[in-house]
Design a protein around this motif. Sequence first.
Motif, mmCIF file in Angstrom:
data_model
loop_
_atom_site.group_PDB
_atom_site.id
_atom_site.type_symbol
_atom_site.label_atom_id
_atom_site.label_comp_id
_atom_site.label_asym_id
_atom_site.label_seq_id
_atom_site.Cartn_x
_atom_site.Cartn_y
_atom_site.Cartn_z
ATOM 1 N N GLY A 188 8.839 13.991 41.465
ATOM 2 C CA GLY A 188 7.944 15.101 41.759
ATOM 3 C C GLY A 188 6.736 14.736 42.589
ATOM 4 O O GLY A 188 5.719 15.443 42.552
ATOM 5 N N ILE A 189 6.802 13.647 43.336
ATOM 6 C CA ILE A 189 5.701 13.238 44.200
ATOM 7 C C ILE A 189 5.846 13.932 45.558
ATOM 8 O O ILE A 189 6.853 13.752 46.256
ATOM 9 C CB ILE A 189 5.681 11.714 44.401
ATOM 10 C CG1 ILE A 189 5.506 10.999 43.053
ATOM 11 C CG2 ILE A 189 4.596 11.303 45.376
ATOM 12 C CD1 ILE A 189 4.203 11.263 42.365
ATOM 13 N N ASP A 190 4.884 14.736 45.935
ATOM 14 C CA ASP A 190 4.925 15.409 47.231
ATOM 15 C C ASP A 190 4.181 14.638 48.310
ATOM 16 O O ASP A 190 4.501 14.743 49.493
ATOM 17 C CB ASP A 190 4.328 16.818 47.117
ATOM 18 C CG ASP A 190 5.155 17.730 46.222
ATOM 19 O OD1 ASP A 190 6.392 17.629 46.268
ATOM 20 O OD2 ASP A 190 4.553 18.519 45.475
ATOM 21 N N ASP A 191 3.190 13.840 47.886
ATOM 22 C CA ASP A 191 2.331 13.134 48.833
ATOM 23 C C ASP A 191 1.953 11.793 48.215
ATOM 24 O O ASP A 191 1.680 11.725 47.003
ATOM 25 C CB ASP A 191 1.080 13.977 49.103
ATOM 26 C CG ASP A 191 0.214 13.407 50.209
ATOM 27 O OD1 ASP A 191 -0.345 12.304 50.018
ATOM 28 O OD2 ASP A 191 0.072 14.060 51.257
ATOM 29 N N PRO A 192 1.929 10.700 48.999
ATOM 30 C CA PRO A 192 1.560 9.392 48.449
ATOM 31 C C PRO A 192 0.206 9.382 47.746
ATOM 32 O O PRO A 192 -0.024 8.558 46.857
ATOM 33 C CB PRO A 192 1.543 8.476 49.679
ATOM 34 C CG PRO A 192 2.436 9.136 50.666
ATOM 35 C CD PRO A 192 2.277 10.610 50.431
ATOM 36 N N ARG A 193 -0.688 10.309 48.121
ATOM 37 C CA ARG A 193 -1.996 10.356 47.480
ATOM 38 C C ARG A 193 -1.901 10.733 46.009
ATOM 39 O O ARG A 193 -2.851 10.527 45.252
ATOM 40 C CB ARG A 193 -2.901 11.350 48.218
ATOM 41 C CG ARG A 193 -3.343 10.871 49.596
ATOM 42 C CD ARG A 193 -4.168 11.911 50.326
ATOM 43 N NE ARG A 193 -3.373 13.102 50.644
ATOM 44 C CZ ARG A 193 -3.841 14.138 51.327
ATOM 45 N NH1 ARG A 193 -5.096 14.140 51.741
ATOM 46 N NH2 ARG A 193 -3.063 15.165 51.581
ATOM 47 N N GLU A 194 -0.753 11.296 45.599
ATOM 48 C CA GLU A 194 -0.568 11.691 44.210
ATOM 49 C C GLU A 194 -0.140 10.523 43.321
ATOM 50 O O GLU A 194 -0.134 10.642 42.100
ATOM 51 C CB GLU A 194 0.491 12.793 44.124
ATOM 52 C CG GLU A 194 0.144 14.056 44.892
ATOM 53 C CD GLU A 194 1.306 15.032 44.925
ATOM 54 O OE1 GLU A 194 2.276 14.834 44.170
ATOM 55 O OE2 GLU A 194 1.255 15.976 45.727
ATOM 56 N N ILE A 195 0.230 9.421 43.939
ATOM 57 C CA ILE A 195 0.742 8.279 43.176
ATOM 58 C C ILE A 195 -0.406 7.556 42.493
ATOM 59 O O ILE A 195 -1.343 7.080 43.142
ATOM 60 C CB ILE A 195 1.505 7.301 44.089
ATOM 61 C CG1 ILE A 195 2.733 7.987 44.692
ATOM 62 C CG2 ILE A 195 1.930 6.049 43.306
ATOM 63 C CD1 ILE A 195 3.443 7.144 45.726
ATOM 64 N N ARG A 196 -0.337 7.468 41.199
ATOM 65 C CA ARG A 196 -1.314 6.695 40.433
ATOM 66 C C ARG A 196 -0.701 5.348 40.093
ATOM 67 O O ARG A 196 0.451 5.256 39.729
ATOM 68 C CB ARG A 196 -1.697 7.436 39.155
ATOM 69 C CG ARG A 196 -2.489 8.708 39.397
ATOM 70 C CD ARG A 196 -2.854 9.374 38.090
ATOM 71 N NE ARG A 196 -3.726 8.544 37.272
ATOM 72 C CZ ARG A 196 -4.095 8.853 36.035
ATOM 73 N NH1 ARG A 196 -3.665 9.967 35.480
ATOM 74 N NH2 ARG A 196 -4.897 8.063 35.357
ATOM 75 N N ALA A 197 -1.491 4.313 40.213
ATOM 76 C CA ALA A 197 -1.048 2.980 39.808
ATOM 77 C C ALA A 197 0.144 2.502 40.625
ATOM 78 O O ALA A 197 1.152 2.060 40.093
ATOM 79 C CB ALA A 197 -0.716 2.968 38.319
ATOM 80 N N GLY A 198 0.010 2.588 41.960
ATOM 81 C CA GLY A 198 1.077 2.124 42.834
ATOM 82 C C GLY A 198 1.412 0.660 42.637
ATOM 83 O O GLY A 198 2.574 0.254 42.765
ATOM 84 N N SER A 199 0.413 -0.163 42.314
ATOM 85 C CA SER A 199 0.671 -1.586 42.078
ATOM 86 C C SER A 199 1.594 -1.786 40.885
ATOM 87 O O SER A 199 2.484 -2.645 40.903
ATOM 88 C CB SER A 199 -0.638 -2.332 41.851
ATOM 89 O OG SER A 199 -1.411 -2.395 43.023
ATOM 90 N N GLY A 200 1.383 -0.997 39.827
ATOM 91 C CA GLY A 200 2.237 -1.113 38.647
ATOM 92 C C GLY A 200 3.682 -0.763 38.961
ATOM 93 O O GLY A 200 4.623 -1.414 38.477
ATOM 94 N N ILE A 201 3.876 0.268 39.767
ATOM 95 C CA ILE A 201 5.229 0.655 40.169
ATOM 96 C C ILE A 201 5.882 -0.464 40.967
ATOM 97 O O ILE A 201 7.019 -0.873 40.699
ATOM 98 C CB ILE A 201 5.185 1.951 41.007
ATOM 99 C CG1 ILE A 201 4.712 3.128 40.155
ATOM 100 C CG2 ILE A 201 6.560 2.254 41.613
ATOM 101 C CD1 ILE A 201 4.463 4.406 40.945
ATOM 102 N N ALA A 202 5.155 -0.977 41.974
ATOM 103 C CA ALA A 202 5.705 -2.011 42.849
ATOM 104 C C ALA A 202 5.966 -3.309 42.098
ATOM 105 O O ALA A 202 7.006 -3.958 42.296
ATOM 106 C CB ALA A 202 4.746 -2.257 44.018
ATOM 107 N N ASN A 203 5.037 -3.721 41.234
ATOM 108 C CA ASN A 203 5.228 -4.947 40.464
ATOM 109 C C ASN A 203 6.479 -4.863 39.596
ATOM 110 O O ASN A 203 7.276 -5.802 39.526
ATOM 111 C CB ASN A 203 4.013 -5.216 39.576
ATOM 112 C CG ASN A 203 2.753 -5.506 40.357
ATOM 113 O OD1 ASN A 203 2.774 -5.721 41.562
ATOM 114 N ND2 ASN A 203 1.626 -5.499 39.664
#
Length: 401
Positions: free
Chosen positions: A305-320
């Motif tokens: 349900g992400i429409d825009d990258p600005r909505e992503i919280r904790a991108g580092s946690g996702i990537a790690n």
Amino acid sequence: MTNKTSQLIYGSSFAVATFLLSSPSLAATGAQQPCIGNSAAITGPAAFSGQAIRTGAEIAIEEINQRGGVLGEELRLIQYDDAGAPPRAVDNTRRIALADNCIAILGGYHSTAAVAQVEPVHAIGIPYIGVWAANTSVVENGRDPNFMFRVSAKDKWVARFLVEEALKVSPTGKIAFFYENTGWGNGALPDVNAAMSEAGAALVAAETFNWNDQDMTPQVMRARDAGAEVVIVWALDREGNQLLRSMDRVGYMPTMIGAWGISGNLGELAGPLANGVRVMQTYSFMGQQSELGESVLAKLKADYGIDDPREIRAGSGIANAYDAVHILADAIEIAGSYDWEAVRQALYDVERDGLITSYRPAFDASDPERQDALLPEHYLLTAWHDGVLIPFAGSPYDTGD
């Protein structure tokens, strides 16, 4: 989103785990299964972190399973809630290893929980891969063999990174340190002091605070009176917000540079006061992405349900978490087994191109510091701007310092 590769469990498992630990024969006969267990904060103020870990792991597991899984079997994630509490993290560690018989444990957000997991992880002998908690002693724990690995930041290196950034913007080198009174914050104090010493400087103030403190005016005034032009912060968003508000009350607005505890929702909590606050990260979905980054971002949009990258919280946690699961899957294939010791040894042989960086190798058995896969050169400086955490380079706050 409901994902077939994961299972979310909120309840505690103390009774089962205690029984299993007291029954060595039962624990010893359990064959490892193609699952990964994660103990993370699903409830509480850092609940966003557990969701980020789950999201990154799920995307990686879906890719792995689409290619045939590991050793011909589908991989799955089991996530337990520890709410950041060390006793629950220990309980969940035992449950994942001795009841679920998973291949490995992914570590969560809170360093106090991760430090508490060191003992049961080694008592049991199950590989642990941290994907968030950065306390140095989690992986530099003196154990041999060492079952604690990490695809995340390490506070010793974070301290050097932040001190370097702080000295760039401090005209006189007067820097203060604010840190939470927890295992994470207290563990960072010697790291920051050492980084300052290496740079030929010393802190002009070191101030601590507790979780849920509402007013930090006395600490702020001491830092102000000491002439600190930059404040390095080891805090979570909630206390980071109170720190900014205390600074605002006394008219003291130094440059703030923080470890990633203030990367979750500081912009929402503090509003305009957060603008320009700099935060260390390992990854950002903002700006230009690699081909793999675009692929992961497309899955976030399609399935979460992400429409825009600005909505992503904790991108580092996702990537790690994403990179950690792929590294683990590679190790299982190299080991040719789900056996814990075989997988632990194989982790040192993994080489792959990941989302964050190219791991060549992921870990190095000859170097105690290299139980960490991410190095200081992989760290990224970001800044809060109008409620969004954006890359610092090219931001309105990047003046070329």
